[in-house]
Enzyme design. Structure first.
Site, short mmCIF file in Angstrom:
data_model
loop_
_atom_site.label_atom_id
_atom_site.label_comp_id
_atom_site.label_asym_id
_atom_site.label_seq_id
_atom_site.Cartn_x
_atom_site.Cartn_y
_atom_site.Cartn_z
N THR A 167 36.46 41.06 39.85
CA THR A 167 35.97 42.43 39.94
C THR A 167 36.89 43.22 40.87
OG1 THR A 167 33.70 41.79 39.56
CG2 THR A 167 34.00 43.74 40.90
N VAL A 196 23.71 42.96 33.07
CA VAL A 196 24.35 43.85 34.04
C VAL A 196 24.19 43.21 35.41
CG1 VAL A 196 24.35 46.14 35.09
CG2 VAL A 196 23.87 45.89 32.65
N THR A 218 31.99 42.07 45.61
CA THR A 218 32.37 41.17 44.52
C THR A 218 31.68 39.83 44.74
OG1 THR A 218 34.21 39.95 43.52
CG2 THR A 218 34.50 40.59 45.80
N1 ASP Z 1 29.79 40.89 40.88
C1 ASP Z 1 30.26 40.79 39.53
C2 ASP Z 1 29.08 40.58 38.61
O1 ASP Z 1 28.20 39.82 38.95
C3 ASP Z 1 31.24 39.69 39.33
C4 ASP Z 1 32.35 39.63 40.35
O2 ASP Z 1 32.33 40.28 41.36
O3 ASP Z 1 33.28 38.91 40.10
O4 ASP Z 1 29.07 41.14 37.54
#
Ligand code: ASP
Length: 310
Positions: A167, A196, A218
């Site tokens: 992310t 989501v 993230t």
């Molecule tokens: N937080 C993001 C999600 O759960 C994934 C990520 O940060 O890599 O969609």
């Protein structure tokens, strides 16, 4: 006011082979954002430019090259938040928008609502002059290969070049003192269609309040949502600056680093979840923390040097 900029390219166990690409992506994102801020441009333009660099780079899980969902499709989420008005623009489960952050900005600026999803979001994008792409145009060869392996065997991080996350996010303050934060993601790989995570949710994956600071997160979205991580970190910036190390001794972490550290501690303590975040306090001081093996991030130091790390 001296402008400030911090970006991230995701947490998790980024493999050695991907370290240089992640660092160079963060560096190019800083360069794109800083070229705007250093010439007196707006924080909103700067975070949009920085995030678009990261969305276009397939090493990150946002825009082109995002992880695929269980059906083999990219579904992206993004948010942009204005720290002065507390207004956000967010979009989720996008399949035909190459740069989700552009749509999030349009929603922030030109939509009566703060969040749109799926076809509704895409038709708003079209109405705002954002050209829609074919869903296949967002699928990179590497992610398609990884998805085939997951389908044939069992979903595993190793199939995804050894890392699942990526992310992206940015927080900026411009010379006029305006603070904006943004986050963009393709979510977790092999997620259920329609899932989501935290990223586009105000307070969870992103938050900005000019009175305190701004943050972008993230990590494992289902855990981050439980502790409303970005808002929690920003609220920690409101505390008086007293730093106590885990040992109980005084330590010299900045208020910004301390807020980031305590927010990630809370994530671990209350959810056993893993993740990380970047933030700027309202004076532009950068902070970051993560409890994953690695996180890709970069910021502009007071001497204007670009510092990137993984
Ligand atoms: N937080 C993001 C999600 O759960 C994934 C990520 O940060 O890599 O969609």
């Amino acid at each position: 006011m001296q402008p400030a900029l911090i970006v991230h390219g995701g947490a998790w166990d980024i493999p050695d082979e991907a370290v240089d690409a992640c660092k160079s992506g963060c560096h190019r994102a800083l360069a794109a954002g800083w070229s705007i801020l250093s010439q007196g441009g707006s924080a909103l333009d700067a975070i949009e430019a920085a995030i678009m660099v990261l969305e276009d780079d397939p090493v990150f899980d946002a825009g082109y090259g995002s992880h695929l969902n269980l059906d083999g499709r990219v579904e992206c989420d993004a948010i942009v938040m204005n720290g002065w008005t507390l207004r956000a623009g967010a979009a989720a489960t996008l399949q035909r928008v190459r740069n989700p952050v552009r749509l999030a900005r349009k929603i922030l600026e030109s939509c009566p609502h703060m969040m749109l999803v799926a076809e509704g979001a895409e038709s708003f994008a079209k109405g705002q002059g954002i050209k829609l792409c074919r869903p296949e145009e967002l699928v990179s060869e590497a992610e398609h290969e990884a998805w085939m392996k997951c389908k044939g065997n069992k979903h595993a991080a190793e199939h995804h070049r050894g890392h699942e996350q990526g992310t992206v996010g940015a927080v900026a303050i411009d010379a006029a003192g305006h603070l904006f934060a943004a986050t963009s993601t393709g979510g977790t790989c092999c997620k259920l269609p329609g899932r989501v995570g935290d990223s586009p949710l105000i307070g969870c994956g992103c938050y900005a309040d000019s009175e305190a600071g701004g943050a972008s997160c993230t990590g494992y979205g289902e855990a981050i949502m439980k502790v409303v991580l970005a808002k929690t970190a920003v609220d920690f910036l409101r505390r008086p600056a007293i730093c106590v190390a885990d040992s109980g001794d005084a330590c010299d972490l900045s208020t910004a680093d301390l807020a980031a550290r305590d927010a990630v501690h809370l994530l671990a303590k209350r959810t056993h979840g893993t993740g990380g975040l970047i933030l700027l306090d309202r004076y532009g001081n950068p902070g970051f923390a993560f409890n994953t093996p690695r996180m890709a991030y970069g910021y502009v130091a007071p001497d204007r040097a670009f510092l990137t790390s993984v």
